[in-house]
Motif scaffolding. Structure first.
Motif, PDB file in Angstrom:
ATOM      1  N   LYS A   1       0.822  -1.206   0.000  1.00  0.00           N
ATOM      2  CA  LYS A   1       0.000   0.000   0.000  1.00  0.00           C
ATOM      3  C   LYS A   1       0.854   1.253   0.000  1.00  0.00           C
ATOM      4  O   LYS A   1       2.058   1.230   0.250  1.00  0.00           O
ATOM      5  CB  LYS A   1      -0.932   0.002   1.209  1.00  0.00           C
ATOM      6  N   VAL A   2       0.209   2.349  -0.277  1.00  0.00           N
ATOM      7  CA  VAL A   2       0.856   3.649  -0.261  1.00  0.00           C
ATOM      8  C   VAL A   2       0.988   4.112   1.196  1.00  0.00           C
ATOM      9  O   VAL A   2       0.012   4.087   1.944  1.00  0.00           O
ATOM     10  CB  VAL A   2       0.023   4.669  -1.074  1.00  0.00           C
ATOM     11  N   GLU A   3       2.193   4.522   1.577  1.00  0.00           N
ATOM     12  CA  GLU A   3       2.446   4.935   2.964  1.00  0.00           C
ATOM     13  C   GLU A   3       2.812   6.414   3.013  1.00  0.00           C
ATOM     14  O   GLU A   3       3.701   6.867   2.297  1.00  0.00           O
ATOM     15  CB  GLU A   3       3.594   4.125   3.567  1.00  0.00           C
ATOM     16  N   PHE A   4       2.146   7.124   3.877  1.00  0.00           N
ATOM     17  CA  PHE A   4       2.417   8.550   4.072  1.00  0.00           C
ATOM     18  C   PHE A   4       3.775   8.747   4.737  1.00  0.00           C
ATOM     19  O   PHE A   4       4.118   8.056   5.699  1.00  0.00           O
ATOM     20  CB  PHE A   4       1.315   9.133   4.958  1.00  0.00           C
ATOM     21  N   LEU A   5       4.551   9.674   4.211  1.00  0.00           N
ATOM     22  CA  LEU A   5       5.822  10.026   4.838  1.00  0.00           C
ATOM     23  C   LEU A   5       5.732  11.374   5.546  1.00  0.00           C
ATOM     24  O   LEU A   5       6.011  11.497   6.735  1.00  0.00           O
ATOM     25  CB  LEU A   5       6.934  10.086   3.791  1.00  0.00           C
ATOM     26  N   VAL A   6       5.338  12.414   4.784  1.00  0.00           N
ATOM     27  CA  VAL A   6       5.416  13.763   5.329  1.00  0.00           C
ATOM     28  C   VAL A   6       4.496  14.687   4.528  1.00  0.00           C
ATOM     29  O   VAL A   6       4.250  14.474   3.357  1.00  0.00           O
ATOM     30  CB  VAL A   6       6.877  14.262   5.258  1.00  0.00           C
ATOM     31  N   SER A   7       3.987  15.696   5.225  1.00  0.00           N
ATOM     32  CA  SER A   7       3.258  16.768   4.549  1.00  0.00           C
ATOM     33  C   SER A   7       3.937  18.096   4.871  1.00  0.00           C
ATOM     34  O   SER A   7       4.571  18.243   5.923  1.00  0.00           O
ATOM     35  CB  SER A   7       1.794  16.795   4.971  1.00  0.00           C
ATOM     36  N   PHE A   8       3.775  19.048   3.969  1.00  0.00           N
ATOM     37  CA  PHE A   8       4.540  20.301   4.038  1.00  0.00           C
ATOM     38  C   PHE A   8       3.622  21.434   3.638  1.00  0.00           C
ATOM     39  O   PHE A   8       2.947  21.362   2.619  1.00  0.00           O
ATOM     40  CB  PHE A   8       5.710  20.185   3.057  1.00  0.00           C
ATOM     41  N   TYR A   9       3.562  22.446   4.476  1.00  0.00           N
ATOM     42  CA  TYR A   9       2.692  23.585   4.201  1.00  0.00           C
ATOM     43  C   TYR A   9       3.333  24.840   4.744  1.00  0.00           C
ATOM     44  O   TYR A   9       3.893  24.825   5.845  1.00  0.00           O
ATOM     45  CB  TYR A   9       1.318  23.358   4.843  1.00  0.00           C
ATOM     46  N   ASN A  10       3.271  25.900   3.994  1.00  0.00           N
ATOM     47  CA  ASN A  10       3.772  27.197   4.461  1.00  0.00           C
ATOM     48  C   ASN A  10       5.243  27.092   4.867  1.00  0.00           C
ATOM     49  O   ASN A  10       5.654  27.628   5.904  1.00  0.00           O
ATOM     50  CB  ASN A  10       2.911  27.688   5.629  1.00  0.00           C
ATOM     51  N   ASN A  11       5.989  26.375   4.059  1.00  0.00           N
ATOM     52  CA  ASN A  11       7.437  26.236   4.235  1.00  0.00           C
ATOM     53  C   ASN A  11       7.864  25.495   5.491  1.00  0.00           C
ATOM     54  O   ASN A  11       8.992  25.698   5.979  1.00  0.00           O
ATOM     55  CB  ASN A  11       8.128  27.600   4.189  1.00  0.00           C
ATOM     56  N   GLU A  12       6.975  24.666   6.006  1.00  0.00           N
ATOM     57  CA  GLU A  12       7.406  23.823   7.111  1.00  0.00           C
ATOM     58  C   GLU A  12       6.641  22.508   7.112  1.00  0.00           C
ATOM     59  O   GLU A  12       5.568  22.400   6.516  1.00  0.00           O
ATOM     60  CB  GLU A  12       7.243  24.547   8.448  1.00  0.00           C
TER      61      GLU A  12
ATOM     62  N   LYS B   1       4.396  14.349   9.993  1.00  0.00           N
ATOM     63  CA  LYS B   1       5.270  13.303   9.476  1.00  0.00           C
ATOM     64  C   LYS B   1       4.934  11.982  10.134  1.00  0.00           C
ATOM     65  O   LYS B   1       4.431  11.948  11.248  1.00  0.00           O
ATOM     66  CB  LYS B   1       6.744  13.660   9.685  1.00  0.00           C
ATOM     67  N   SER B   2       5.228  10.895   9.434  1.00  0.00           N
ATOM     68  CA  SER B   2       4.932   9.571   9.965  1.00  0.00           C
ATOM     69  C   SER B   2       6.158   9.014  10.684  1.00  0.00           C
ATOM     70  O   SER B   2       7.243   9.601  10.661  1.00  0.00           O
ATOM     71  CB  SER B   2       4.524   8.633   8.831  1.00  0.00           C
ATOM     72  N   GLU B   3       5.957   7.845  11.278  1.00  0.00           N
ATOM     73  CA  GLU B   3       7.069   7.174  11.983  1.00  0.00           C
ATOM     74  C   GLU B   3       8.180   6.772  11.027  1.00  0.00           C
ATOM     75  O   GLU B   3       9.329   6.621  11.415  1.00  0.00           O
ATOM     76  CB  GLU B   3       6.533   5.939  12.700  1.00  0.00           C
ATOM     77  N   ILE B   4       7.814   6.585   9.747  1.00  0.00           N
ATOM     78  CA  ILE B   4       8.825   6.210   8.760  1.00  0.00           C
ATOM     79  C   ILE B   4       9.803   7.364   8.542  1.00  0.00           C
ATOM     80  O   ILE B   4      10.990   7.160   8.309  1.00  0.00           O
ATOM     81  CB  ILE B   4       8.153   5.862   7.412  1.00  0.00           C
ATOM     82  N   PHE B   5       9.324   8.568   8.646  1.00  0.00           N
ATOM     83  CA  PHE B   5      10.103   9.775   8.346  1.00  0.00           C
ATOM     84  C   PHE B   5      11.002  10.091   9.526  1.00  0.00           C
ATOM     85  O   PHE B   5      10.700  10.957  10.352  1.00  0.00           O
ATOM     86  CB  PHE B   5       9.155  10.932   8.046  1.00  0.00           C
ATOM     87  N   ASP B   6      12.112   9.341   9.630  1.00  0.00           N
ATOM     88  CA  ASP B   6      13.024   9.555  10.752  1.00  0.00           C
ATOM     89  C   ASP B   6      14.112  10.558  10.371  1.00  0.00           C
ATOM     90  O   ASP B   6      13.998  11.258   9.366  1.00  0.00           O
ATOM     91  CB  ASP B   6      13.619   8.207  11.199  1.00  0.00           C
TER      92      ASP B   6
END
Lengths: 112, 112
Positions: free
Chosen positions: A42-53, A57-62
């Motif tokens: 499946k598709v796994e969320f890593l990170v979202s970014f808004y307004n330059n920050e 983020k998910s647990e995968i995004f270490d």
């Protein structure tokens, strides 16, 4: 029709090397995302970014991962020291405030 | 609680038939439920989406049915065509953040 673009389409790297995956989101979109998809899974969320920050983020995004919007158009995902298990398709997506996400074609990352 | 369950894992339908894919969730903070279609080697493409204030949304041959009390939603593809053969993912967005959670996917094959 505007679309999300990603480069490269395929990246092969050796374990321990740094890689940068690049994305150009749709120009009037405000939210940007990275996802990964291990082959056949499946598709796994890593990170979202808004307004330059980073907004989430998910647990995968270490600490090995980072994102940047270096200019008004590009959105990058950096993996500092790649591991074998980082091999996957990485998708960039962007959306307006109504959450309708549009995905890019992906970058296939192969770590050897 | 952040999981989205999806069934069936695979589905075979005759051309002209109805394809039905079901999803279920636990997190009551989810407030947006999209469906994505993915062809091999491509990124997920937004097909149709619904918010919990409506029970049904139809776009062409694609319909989402949403049951808020049961925390379930489903995709119906009417008059299924061989060109619909793809993997379908349901997803949900948490209204506290920008995290999209995807279901494991359903591989649909429409026989000619």
């Amino acid at each position: 029709e505007p679309e999300v673009t990603q480069t490269p389409s395929h990246q092969v790297t050796q374990m321990g090397q740094e890689v940068i995956l690049r994305c150009v989101p749709i120009s009037n979109h405000l939210y940007f995302y990275w996802y990964r998809q291990i082959l056949g899974q499946k598709v796994e969320f890593l990170v979202s970014f808004y307004n330059n920050e980073i907004s989430e983020k998910s647990e995968i995004f270490d600490d090995q991962f980072s994102v940047e919007r270096p200019d008004g158009s590009n959105f990058t995902l950096k993996i500092r020291s790649t591991k074998l298990e980082d091999s996957a398709m990485y998708f960039c997506a962007s959306s307006t405030a109504n959450y309708e996400q549009y995905f890019g074609p992906g970058t296939r990352l192969t770590v050897t | 609680q952040q999981q989205v369950k999806q069934s069936p894992q695979s589905l075979i339908v005759q051309k002209g038939g109805i394809s039905i894919i079901n999803c279920a969730y636990e997190n009551t903070a989810f407030d947006y439920f999209p469906w994505y279609q993915q062809f091999p080697g491509k990124g997920p493409a937004l097909l149709i989406a619904i918010r919990p204030d409506v029970s049904e949304k139809k776009e062409g041959r694609f319909t989402i049915s949403f049951n808020k009390s049961a925390k379930q939603f489903s995709l119906h593809i009417m008059d299924s065509q061989p060109g619909d053969s793809a993997t379908y993912f349901c997803a949900a967005r948490d209204n506290y953040g920008q995290n999209f959670v995807f279901g494991p996917g359903t591989r649909l094959s429409v026989l000619p």
